[in-house]
Design a protein around this motif. Structure first.
Motif, mmCIF file in Angstrom:
data_model
loop_
_atom_site.group_PDB
_atom_site.id
_atom_site.type_symbol
_atom_site.label_atom_id
_atom_site.label_comp_id
_atom_site.label_asym_id
_atom_site.label_seq_id
_atom_site.Cartn_x
_atom_site.Cartn_y
_atom_site.Cartn_z
ATOM 1 N N LYS A 167 0.854 -1.171 0.000
ATOM 2 C CA LYS A 167 0.000 0.000 0.000
ATOM 3 C C LYS A 167 0.895 1.225 0.000
ATOM 4 O O LYS A 167 1.616 1.474 0.961
ATOM 5 C CB LYS A 167 -0.922 0.015 1.219
ATOM 6 N N GLY A 168 0.833 2.002 -1.078
ATOM 7 C CA GLY A 168 1.739 3.133 -1.204
ATOM 8 C C GLY A 168 3.168 2.643 -1.278
ATOM 9 O O GLY A 168 3.496 1.781 -2.091
ATOM 10 N N PHE A 169 4.022 3.157 -0.408
ATOM 11 C CA PHE A 169 5.405 2.724 -0.358
ATOM 12 C C PHE A 169 5.669 1.835 0.846
ATOM 13 O O PHE A 169 6.807 1.555 1.177
ATOM 14 C CB PHE A 169 6.331 3.940 -0.311
ATOM 15 N N VAL A 170 4.605 1.395 1.511
ATOM 16 C CA VAL A 170 4.754 0.590 2.711
ATOM 17 C C VAL A 170 4.481 -0.858 2.365
ATOM 18 O O VAL A 170 3.355 -1.245 2.082
ATOM 19 C CB VAL A 170 3.796 1.065 3.825
ATOM 20 N N ARG A 171 5.521 -1.679 2.354
ATOM 21 C CA ARG A 171 5.388 -3.090 2.056
ATOM 22 C C ARG A 171 5.139 -3.861 3.344
ATOM 23 O O ARG A 171 5.910 -3.754 4.289
ATOM 24 C CB ARG A 171 6.667 -3.600 1.399
ATOM 25 N N THR A 172 4.066 -4.611 3.397
ATOM 26 C CA THR A 172 3.728 -5.337 4.609
ATOM 27 C C THR A 172 3.247 -6.733 4.286
ATOM 28 O O THR A 172 2.904 -7.055 3.149
ATOM 29 C CB THR A 172 2.626 -4.614 5.396
ATOM 30 N N SER A 173 3.216 -7.568 5.300
ATOM 31 C CA SER A 173 2.704 -8.917 5.137
ATOM 32 C C SER A 173 2.320 -9.438 6.504
ATOM 33 O O SER A 173 2.818 -8.971 7.526
ATOM 34 C CB SER A 173 3.756 -9.820 4.496
ATOM 35 N N GLY A 174 1.431 -10.424 6.523
ATOM 36 C CA GLY A 174 1.040 -11.005 7.783
ATOM 37 C C GLY A 174 1.984 -12.063 8.298
ATOM 38 O O GLY A 174 1.771 -12.604 9.366
ATOM 39 N N ALA A 175 3.026 -12.395 7.550
ATOM 40 C CA ALA A 175 3.901 -13.514 7.911
ATOM 41 C C ALA A 175 5.052 -13.074 8.812
ATOM 42 O O ALA A 175 6.215 -13.140 8.442
ATOM 43 C CB ALA A 175 4.428 -14.188 6.645
ATOM 44 N N TYR A 176 4.731 -12.597 10.018
ATOM 45 C CA TYR A 176 5.753 -12.346 11.032
ATOM 46 C C TYR A 176 6.074 -13.675 11.718
ATOM 47 O O TYR A 176 5.241 -14.582 11.774
ATOM 48 C CB TYR A 176 5.256 -11.338 12.058
ATOM 49 N N PHE A 177 7.282 -13.785 12.266
ATOM 50 C CA PHE A 177 7.677 -15.041 12.890
ATOM 51 C C PHE A 177 8.703 -14.798 13.992
ATOM 52 O O PHE A 177 9.346 -13.742 14.063
ATOM 53 C CB PHE A 177 8.263 -16.000 11.853
ATOM 54 N N CYS A 178 8.844 -15.780 14.858
ATOM 55 C CA CYS A 178 9.860 -15.779 15.910
ATOM 56 C C CYS A 178 10.892 -16.842 15.551
ATOM 57 O O CYS A 178 10.555 -18.043 15.495
ATOM 58 C CB CYS A 178 9.234 -16.082 17.265
ATOM 59 N N PRO A 179 12.139 -16.461 15.303
ATOM 60 C CA PRO A 179 13.165 -17.447 14.938
ATOM 61 C C PRO A 179 13.360 -18.535 15.996
ATOM 62 O O PRO A 179 13.575 -19.700 15.651
ATOM 63 C CB PRO A 179 14.437 -16.598 14.784
ATOM 64 N N ASP A 180 13.278 -18.158 17.278
ATOM 65 C CA ASP A 180 13.480 -19.137 18.344
ATOM 66 C C ASP A 180 12.352 -20.153 18.402
ATOM 67 O O ASP A 180 12.574 -21.318 18.730
ATOM 68 C CB ASP A 180 13.617 -18.419 19.687
ATOM 69 N N CYS A 181 11.129 -19.723 18.092
ATOM 70 C CA CYS A 181 10.007 -20.669 18.039
ATOM 71 C C CYS A 181 10.193 -21.670 16.906
ATOM 72 O O CYS A 181 9.911 -22.860 17.055
ATOM 73 C CB CYS A 181 8.688 -19.926 17.866
ATOM 74 N N LEU A 182 10.663 -21.200 15.767
ATOM 75 C CA LEU A 182 10.906 -22.094 14.637
ATOM 76 C C LEU A 182 12.059 -23.048 14.930
ATOM 77 O O LEU A 182 12.122 -24.149 14.392
ATOM 78 C CB LEU A 182 11.234 -21.279 13.381
ATOM 79 N N LYS A 183 12.966 -22.615 15.804
ATOM 80 C CA LYS A 183 14.151 -23.407 16.115
ATOM 81 C C LYS A 183 13.873 -24.460 17.189
ATOM 82 O O LYS A 183 14.400 -25.576 17.122
ATOM 83 C CB LYS A 183 15.262 -22.479 16.597
ATOM 84 N N ASN A 184 13.052 -24.128 18.165
ATOM 85 C CA ASN A 184 12.902 -24.967 19.343
ATOM 86 C C ASN A 184 11.739 -25.948 19.275
ATOM 87 O O ASN A 184 11.580 -26.773 20.169
ATOM 88 C CB ASN A 184 12.741 -24.091 20.592
#
Length: 402
Positions: free
Chosen positions: A121-138
Motif C-alpha cells: 500500500k503506497g510505499f509501505v510493504r507489509t505482510s502477515g507472515a511475522y515469525f519468531c526465529p526461536d520458536c521455529l528453532k525450538n
C-alpha cells in the motif's frame, strides 16, 4: 466415421474426490496457511501446486486465508481433508474478529483494523507472515501462530523478542507459501534459502510485552478485563485501544502535546514508518512505542484520563481527529472534553483582508515591460545566441541555441 461400438461403456470418475494422502493435525493456535503449507510438503508438493489442486484457482495465495476463508473455498477444502468446516474456520481469525470487532458490522470479508495486512500500500510493504526465529528453532515441527497475525503482538511471548518480517540475508519478506518442494521447510527463506532460525532478534520493552500478553489473554482466552476505565466488554476494549493508538500516532508524528507524553513518562520517539500508515502497517518498533503510550493510559480511570486531557488543553477535535465510530469508553471521555482547544482564552475574530484587484495592463505598460526584456535578451545575444524579439503584444522567442 464408423459406428460406435454398442457394447462399449464409459464410466466417469470425475465426481469422485479423493482425500489427501497425508494430513497433519493442526497445532494449537496454528494459522490455516501454516497448516496448508505443512500438508503440501508432507504430500510431496509445493504450497502453490497444493492449493491449485484443491481450490482450482491460481490466485488462491493472494487471499488472506489466516483472516477469513470464503465459504466456496471452505467447501472445496473440506472435501479433500478430514477436518470439518468448523475446524477449518477455527484455524482462521474469523471467530475472533466476530467476537472482538465493534465496527464494521456484517462484513462478509471479516476485515478488522488489528489484523496485519498482506501486500503493498503506497510505499509501505507489509505482510502477515511475522515469525519468531526461536520458536521455529525450538519446536519439533515449525509452524506459524495466530497471535502473530494481530498488530498488537509485536513480540514472542515465550522468548521475549521482537517478531521478524524480513529475511536478514536478502531483505525479502518472509513468504513461506512461495517455497518449492525442494525446500520443504517453513523456516527457509523462499528467496535465498537462508535458514531463518538463525536470524538475530531484538529485545522488547517489558511493559509493552506485559500489555501485549494481557491483550492476547483477553482476545484468545476471554480473560477478565482488569483495566480501570473499561467495562468487561471486549469489543469496547479493542475499539478504545484502536482510537487511542491513532491519537498517540498523531501526537508523535506532528509533535502535538509533548507535555502529555512527559507527564506519562513516555520518551520522545520519531516514527519510522512513512506515508501516514495505519497502526497495523507500521514497523514493530513504531507499534511498540504506541502500545507503550496506550499501556500508560490504560492504567488510569475515566476521570483521571479526562482530567489529564483537560490539563494538557486537548479538545474533542484534537482527541478524535477524524473518528466517527466511537466505543462506549471513548464516548464517556469525549463528552467531558471542551469543544475547542482555546481553553480559558478568548478567540480572536479574524479580520478579512482586502483583496487586491488585478486589472489588465495597458499597451504602453506592456511595451515598457518588453523593453526591459529586450535589454536582458541583448546580453544573451552578445554571448552568441540568435534571438528574434516581437514587442507588440507578442513574446520574446528563442529561435536557436548556440
Amino acid at each position: 466415421m464408423g459406428k460406435a461400438n454398442q457394447y462399449t461403456r464409459i464410466t466417469s470418475y470425475s465426481h469422485i474426490v479423493m482425500k489427501i494422502a497425508i494430513e497433519y493435525k493442526p497445532y494449537p493456535n496454528e494459522t490455516l496457511s501454516s497448516w496448508l503449507i505443512r500438508n503440501s510438503f508432507a504430500n510431496g508438493t509445493d504450497p502453490k501446486s497444493f492449493a491449485l489442486s484443491i481450490f482450482k484457482q491460481n490466485s488462491t495465495w493472494y487471499k488472506d486465508f489466516d483472516r477469513f476463508i470464503p465459504s466456496d473455498l471452505k467447501d472445496k477444502l473440506s472435501k479433500v481433508v478430514y477436518l470439518s468446516k468448523d475446524e477449518i474456520t477455527s484455524l482462521t481469525l474469523e471467530p475472533l474478529i466476530d467476537e472482538l470487532a465493534l465496527y464494521p458490522k456484517n462484513n462478509p470479508y471479516k476485515k478488522w483494523y488489528f489484523v496485519l495486512p498482506m501486500g503493498l500500500k503506497g510505499f509501505v510493504r507489509t505482510s502477515g507472515a511475522y515469525f519468531c526465529p526461536d520458536c521455529l528453532k525450538n519446536t519439533k515441527v515449525a509452524y506459524l501462530k495466530q497471535e502473530w497475525k494481530f498488530a498488537w503482538s509485536i513480540a514472542c511471548s515465550i522468548h521475549k523478542k521482537l517478531l521478524i518480517l524480513r529475511c536478514q540475508q536478502c531483505d525479502n519478506i518472509f513468504s513461506p507459501h512461495k517455497l518449492s518442494y525442494l525446500q520443504p521447510h517453513i523456516y527457509l527463506c523462499s528467496s535465498c534459502g537462508y535458514d531463518l532460525r538463525e536470524s538475530k532478534t531484538e529485545d522488547v520493552d517489558e511493559k509493552v510485552l506485559l500489555f501485549q500478553n494481557t491483550l492476547n489473554q483477553i482476545a484468545f482466552n476471554n480473560a477478565p478485563i482488569t483495566f480501570p476505565f473499561l467495562t468487561q466488554d471486549r469489543k469496547d476494549l479493542f475499539s478504545t485501544l484502536h482510537i487511542l493508538l491513532a491519537f498517540f500516532a498523531k501526537v508523535s508524528k506532528y509533535n502535538y502535546h509533548a507535555s502529555l507524553l512527559n507527564s506519562l513518562t513516555i520518551p520522545s520517539y520519531t516514527v519510522i514508518t512513512k506515508n501516514n500508515a495505519t497502526f497495523n502497517r507500521k514497523t514493530t518498533r513504531d507499534r511498540e512505542y504506541l502500545l507503550l503510550a496506550c499501556s500508560k493510559l490504560f492504567q488510569l480511570s475515566v476521570h483521571e484520563i479526562i482530567d489529564l486531557l483537560k490539563e494538557h488543553n486537548i479538545s474533542k477535535q484534537r482527541f478524535l481527529f477524524t473518528y466517527k465510530n466511537l466505543s462506549p469508553s471513548i464516548e464517556s471521555i469525549v463528552q467531558e472534553l471542551p469543544d475547542s482547544s482555546m481553553i480559558g482564552k478568548k478567540k480572536k475574530k479574524r479580520t478579512s483582508k482586502s483583496t487586491r484587484v488585478i486589472s489588465p495592463k495597458t499597451p504602453s505598460q506592456v511595451d515598457a515591460l518588453f523593453k526591459e526584456i529586450e535589454q536582458f535578451l541583448s546580453i544573451l545575444s552578445s554571448n552568441g545566441y540568435k534571438l528574434s524579439i516581437h514587442t507588440h503584444y507578442g513574446t520574446a522567442l528563442k529561435q536557436d541555441d548556440k
